[in-house]
Scaffold this motif. Structure first.
Motif, PDB file in Angstrom:
ATOM      1  N   GLU A 215      71.110  69.852  73.602  1.00 14.47           N
ATOM      2  CA  GLU A 215      70.922  71.282  73.343  1.00 14.47           C
ATOM      3  C   GLU A 215      71.073  71.654  71.865  1.00 14.47           C
ATOM      4  O   GLU A 215      70.256  72.406  71.333  1.00 14.47           O
TER       5      GLU A 215
ATOM      6  N   HIS B  65      62.001  77.575  76.740  1.00 11.22           N
ATOM      7  CA  HIS B  65      63.111  76.722  76.303  1.00 11.22           C
ATOM      8  C   HIS B  65      62.907  75.288  76.802  1.00 11.22           C
ATOM      9  O   HIS B  65      63.033  74.324  76.028  1.00 11.22           O
ATOM     10  N   GLU B  66      62.609  75.140  78.077  1.00  9.81           N
ATOM     11  CA  GLU B  66      62.530  73.790  78.666  1.00  9.81           C
ATOM     12  C   GLU B  66      61.340  73.005  78.125  1.00  9.81           C
ATOM     13  O   GLU B  66      61.487  71.820  77.796  1.00  9.81           O
TER      14      GLU B  66
ATOM     15  N   HIS C  45      62.612  71.087  74.936  1.00 14.97           N
ATOM     16  CA  HIS C  45      63.037  69.745  75.368  1.00 14.97           C
ATOM     17  C   HIS C  45      61.920  68.728  75.574  1.00 14.97           C
ATOM     18  O   HIS C  45      62.146  67.525  75.379  1.00 14.97           O
TER      19      HIS C  45
HETATM   20 FE   LIG Z   1      68.247  73.221  77.635  1.00 15.20          FE
END
Ligand SMILES: [Fe+2]
Length: 267
Positions: free
Chosen positions: A167, A122-123, A127
Motif C-alpha cells: 500500500e 485504487h485496485e 495495484h
Molecule cells: Fe490497496
C-alpha cells in the motif's frame, strides 16, 4: 474489511460484462488522467512497465477480463470481483490463490480525492501494474499463503507489512532516486505529492521488524514511509520466515505511534 460500506459493487451480467453508468466512466477518466500526470518522475520503473503492459483505457472503467488477460501471461495472477468490503479470511485466501480482490464500484465525485474503501480505481490503477512484476507477484502470493494460515493476532502484524509495502511502499532505484511502488500512494493524488514533498513525513530505511511494529492509521497521510534498498528486496522478503519475525515483533511490542489518537485528532 470487517466494516460496513456505503458503496455497492456492480455485478456482471450473464455474459460477465459489468455495466457502469456514463457518469462513473467519467470519474475514471478524471482519476486516471490526473494521476498519470501526478506520478511522473515519482512512480518506480517496475510499476510504469506494468502500466505499459496493461494499457488501461482512459475513457471508461476497464473490464476485469481485460486486466486478467495481461496478468495471466505475465505472472499468472488474476483479479477477482468482490463486494465493497471482504473479510480478512476471504482476502488472504484470494491472495494465496494468486487472485487480487477488486470491488467493482468507483468513488463518488465528492470523494474523488480520498476514500477509505478501496474502489476499482485504487485496485486496478494502484495495484495491478505491479502484479505483472515477478518479484511483487511472488511477495504478494507468499504473503497471502502466510496470512491465510496465520492466527488473528499474527494477522494484525502481517497487516502492517502489507501496509508499508503493497500500500505505502517506496523504493530506491539503481540511480539512488526515491520512487513509489505502493498502490495506496500511486492511486492518491494528495499522497503522491505529500510523500515526495512534505516536511511532515519521515523516510526510514526498510527494516522488517520495525515495519511489523509500526502502528498506522488508514485515515491520515502517513507519518512514515519505509524505503527499500532496491525493488527486488520484496522477493528476498518473500523468502524469509516472516512468521518468525512476527513472533519477534510481538515480543518486542509496538513502536510509539507517530500520530495522535483518532479521537483526539477528530475533536
Ligand atoms: Fe490497496
Amino acid at each position: 474489511m470487517g466494516k460496513t460500506s456505503t458503496y455497492v459493487a456492480r455485478d456482471p451480467d450473464a455474459s460477465g460484462f459489468i455495466h457502469y453508468p456514463e457518469a462513473e466512466h467519467a470519474i475514471w477518466n478524471t482519476l486516471i488522467t490526473r494521476q498519470l500526470d501526478a506520478i511522473q518522475g515519482k512512480a518506480c520503473d517496475e510499476y510504469l512497465a506494468g502500466l505499459d503492459q496493461l494499457k488501461l483505457p482512459h475513457d471508461r472503467i476497464p473490464q476485469l477480463d481485460e486486466v486478467n488477460r495481461v496478468l495471466a501471461r505475465t505472472t499468472g495472477w488474476q483479479v477477482a470481483q468482490v463486494p465493497a468490503l471482504i473479510s480478512f479470511d476471504h482476502f488472504f485466501k484470494l491472495l494465496a490463490n494468486k487472485a487480487f480482490p477488486v470491488a467493482t464500484f468507483i468513488r463518488r465525485p465528492e470523494e474523488l480525492d480520498y476514500l477509505q474503501e478501496p474502489d476499482i480505481f485504487h485496485e486496478i490503477f494502484g495495484h495491478c501494474p505491479l502484479l505483472t512484476n515477478p518479484a511483487f507477484a511472488a511477495f504478494t502470493h507468499t504473503y497471502g499463503q502466510l496470512g491465510y494460515k496465520a492466527s488473528k493476532e499474527e494477522r494484525v502484524y502481517l497487516a502492517r507489512l502489507y501496509w508499508f509495502t503493497v500500500e505505502f511502499g517506496i523504493t530506491r532505484t539503481a540511480q539512488d532516486k526515491m520512487r513509489i511502488y505502493g498502490g495506496g500512494i500511486l492511486s492518491s493524488i494528495g499522497e503522491t505529492d505529500y510523500c515526495f514533498n512534505s516536511d511532515a513525513r519521515a523516510i526510514e530505511a526498510f527494516d522488517l521488524l520495525s515495519v511489523l511494529r509500526t502502528p498506522y492509521r488508514i485515515d491520515i497521510m502517513q507519518p512514515v514511509y519505509y524505503l527499500l534498498d532496491h525493488f527486488d528486496q520484496l522477493f528476498e522478503l518473500s523468502k524469509l520466515d516472516l512468521l518468525d519475525y512476527v513472533r519477534q515483533a510481538r515480543q518486542l511490542g509496538l513502536l510509539p505511534a507517530r500520530f495522535p489518537p483518532k479521537e483526539a485528532a477528530a475533536s
